[in-house]
Motif scaffolding. Structure first.
Motif, short mmCIF file in Angstrom:
data_model
loop_
_atom_site.label_atom_id
_atom_site.label_comp_id
_atom_site.label_asym_id
_atom_site.label_seq_id
_atom_site.Cartn_x
_atom_site.Cartn_y
_atom_site.Cartn_z
N TYR A 310 0.71 -1.11 0.09
CA TYR A 310 -0.08 -0.11 -0.22
C TYR A 310 0.78 1.20 0.09
CZ TYR A 310 1.10 -0.42 4.96
OH TYR A 310 1.77 -0.64 6.04
N ASP A 311 0.16 2.34 -0.34
CA ASP A 311 0.97 3.58 -0.52
C ASP A 311 1.09 4.28 1.01
OD1 ASP A 311 -0.21 3.96 -3.78
OD2 ASP A 311 1.60 3.01 -2.98
N VAL A 312 -0.33 4.56 1.40
CA VAL A 312 -0.15 5.40 2.57
C VAL A 312 -1.59 4.98 3.56
CG1 VAL A 312 -1.78 7.10 1.11
CG2 VAL A 312 -0.66 7.83 3.64
N ILE A 313 -1.53 5.13 4.54
CA ILE A 313 -2.67 4.76 5.73
C ILE A 313 -3.16 6.11 6.22
CG2 ILE A 313 -3.50 3.87 7.77
CD1 ILE A 313 -1.16 1.50 7.26
N ARG A 314 -4.39 6.58 5.97
CA ARG A 314 -4.69 7.96 6.30
C ARG A 314 -5.44 7.82 7.61
NH1 ARG A 314 -5.03 8.42 0.92
NH2 ARG A 314 -3.67 9.94 -0.11
N VAL A 315 -5.31 8.47 8.73
CA VAL A 315 -6.07 8.59 9.86
C VAL A 315 -6.60 9.59 10.20
CG1 VAL A 315 -6.06 7.94 12.47
CG2 VAL A 315 -4.69 6.85 11.05
N LEU A 343 -1.09 2.34 15.76
CA LEU A 343 -0.78 1.51 14.49
C LEU A 343 0.79 1.44 14.04
CD1 LEU A 343 -3.65 2.88 12.13
CD2 LEU A 343 -3.48 0.69 13.16
N SER A 344 1.58 2.53 14.61
CA SER A 344 2.91 2.61 13.88
C SER A 344 3.51 1.33 14.88
CB SER A 344 3.45 3.84 14.44
OG SER A 344 2.96 4.82 13.75
N GLY A 345 3.20 1.04 16.01
CA GLY A 345 3.66 0.14 16.85
C GLY A 345 3.46 -1.32 16.45
N LEU A 346 2.44 -1.50 15.73
CA LEU A 346 1.94 -2.85 15.33
C LEU A 346 2.94 -3.61 14.24
CD1 LEU A 346 -1.83 -2.42 14.99
CD2 LEU A 346 -0.43 -3.19 16.86
N PRO A 347 3.32 -4.90 14.39
CA PRO A 347 4.12 -5.63 13.45
C PRO A 347 3.33 -5.59 12.09
CG PRO A 347 3.47 -6.95 15.28
CD PRO A 347 2.64 -5.71 15.30
N GLY A 348 4.37 -5.52 11.13
CA GLY A 348 4.22 -5.41 9.72
C GLY A 348 3.53 -4.10 9.08
N ASP A 350 4.14 -0.28 8.29
CA ASP A 350 5.20 0.66 8.06
C ASP A 350 4.85 2.19 8.52
OD1 ASP A 350 6.80 1.78 4.80
OD2 ASP A 350 7.20 2.41 6.96
N ALA A 351 5.29 2.50 9.70
CA ALA A 351 5.19 3.68 10.18
C ALA A 351 5.30 5.04 9.51
CB ALA A 351 5.80 4.00 11.64
N SER A 352 6.34 4.81 8.42
CA SER A 352 6.35 6.12 7.62
C SER A 352 5.44 6.48 6.55
CB SER A 352 7.80 6.10 6.88
OG SER A 352 7.74 5.02 5.86
N ARG A 353 4.43 5.36 6.65
CA ARG A 353 3.25 5.60 5.40
C ARG A 353 1.99 5.89 6.12
NH1 ARG A 353 4.61 3.29 0.40
NH2 ARG A 353 6.65 2.11 0.36
N ILE A 354 2.06 6.52 7.41
CA ILE A 354 0.84 6.63 8.18
C ILE A 354 0.74 8.15 8.32
CG2 ILE A 354 -0.40 6.38 10.22
CD1 ILE A 354 1.11 3.67 10.97
N GLN A 355 -0.37 8.94 7.91
CA GLN A 355 -0.63 10.13 8.12
C GLN A 355 -1.74 10.33 8.85
OE1 GLN A 355 -1.30 11.48 4.04
NE2 GLN A 355 0.75 11.23 3.37
#
Length: 398
Positions: A310-315, A343-348, A350-355
């Protein structure tokens, strides 16, 4: 005079949690915080000047008070710890101003006297919220005050105690009102009464009226009561509809009929995972700590992403239209940040893709005409529940 030992013991019992540094989770509820403040106003003393003059002069000298000034500016500085919405503790320094009088004496002479009271206080402060920004205040505590007098006589006014000083511990109490402009700025208007020593063996009292600015730190946004909602559930993915088969080519006339090659059906990719979580099921009132059931929903969401690119996760955090707009914007951003951090701390993941972003009240799911009929506050909170939510969406090719 020595301070009252019973009042000292009472103060130690009341404020032991503050002095021992009790952790917030041990005594606080959702909206606990520290604060400091400064206040200024007017003090009005109630000393018995005739009695003071008689006790300050030598035996055989009589005095008649001609003029008195019982009003002066008063100041205070304080720090405090708000345990919960209804109770806090406060320690401070105060200056209750100066009182003065002048008297004529027999034998002929004059007597000028001044009294000044300063000291420290320890209070319990009760808060009764009247709304989201206005509260009533009540306080009771102990004042450790020093009274310092100065008496100057002329002519036949022989002064026996020119500069008496006394320290005493006495009760104090007060009432007032508090207005919260922002989560980091409040104003108080309070009236208080201090029992004090007159430094010559008797007691008096001083009434003050002060305006104070209070600066909280570590405080969540202003409290807003919420109705409990049903636990959030994952929004099911839309069912895939089968793709239409390609039209078969027109028949070909030939000596030997040739069957058309079969056309494989077009595969429709699964929609990206998406979850909408009502705020009431994720956080306690005025809290930014995720509830266990909200963590379970986010764990399930992360499990659906396992093995996908995936490209990005938007919160995105949202709030209802109750309360102040600035408060709702801050609150929705803070809660979106909390979900992002989890979410950043969950396995699998990618924290850099979370906004994360907070929309406040700008994207409601209810229409302006909804919830418009006259209704109670609790009914309005339930009606606007859909607007209080956190949305988590994934963008990319699946």
């Amino acid at each position: 005079m020595n301070p009252n030992p019973h009042l000292r013991l009472a103060a130690l019992a009341l404020f032991a949690p503050l002095s021992l540094g009790v952790a917030p989770h041990a005594v606080a509820q959702d909206n606990s915080y520290y604060y400091f403040g400064l206040g200024a106003g007017q003090g009005r003393a109630k000393f018995d000047e005739e009695s003071l003059a008689a006790r300050a002069l030598s035996p055989g000298v009589a005095a008649t008070v001609l003029d008195r000034d019982e009003r002066d500016r008063a100041y205070r500085a304080f720090i405090g710890w708000q345990w919960n919405r209804f109770l806090g503790a406060e320690a401070g320094y105060f200056d209750l101003g100066r009182t003065s009088f002048n008297a004529s004496t027999v034998p002929s002479g004059t007597l000028d006297g001044t009294m000044r009271v300063r000291g420290y206080n320890l209070d319990l402060v009760g808060t009764l919220p009247l709304g989201e920004t206005v509260s009533l205040l009540g306080r009771v505590g102990v004042a450790f005050a020093r009274t310092r007098n100065s008496f100057v006589g002329t002519g036949g006014a022989a002064v026996s105690q020119p500069s008496p000083v006394d320290r005493q511990s006495n009760p104090k109490f007060g009432l007032g009102m508090q207005v919260a402009f922002t989560p980091s700025l409040m104003m108080r208007v309070e009236a208080e009464r201090h029992r004090v020593s007159d430094a010559l063996g008797e007691r008096a009292h001083i009434n003050t009226t002060m305006v104070s600015l209070v600066f909280p730190f570590g405080r969540a946004p202003a409290p807003m009561r919420r109705a409990e909602a049903m636990p959030a559930a994952m929004v099911p993915a839309a069912p895939m509809s089968p793709a239409p088969l390609a039209e078969p080519p027109p028949p070909v006339v030939a000596a030997t009929p040739v069957a058309p090659e079969p056309v494989a059906p077009r595969v429709v990719p699964a929609p990206p995972p998406r979850v909408v979580l009502p705020v009431d099921s994720m956080f306690s009132h005025d809290s930014r700590v995720l509830r266990p059931e909200a963590r379970a929903e986010l764990d399930a969401f992360a499990a659906r992403l396992a093995g996908r690119r995936y490209d990005v996760i938007r919160v995105t955090g949202h709030a209802d239209r109750m309360g102040e707009r600035e408060h709702n914007e801050v609150l929705s951003q803070q809660r979106a940040d909390v979900v992002k951090a989890y979410l950043s701390g969950l396995p699998g993941i990618d924290a850099s893709r979370i906004q994360s972003v907070g929309r406040g009240t700008s994207e409601p799911q209810t229409a302006p005409s909804d919830c418009a009929a006259p209704m109670t506050r609790d009914a309005l909170i339930v009606c606007l529940q859909r607007d209080r939510r956190v949305e988590v969406e994934v963008s990319g090719e699946f």
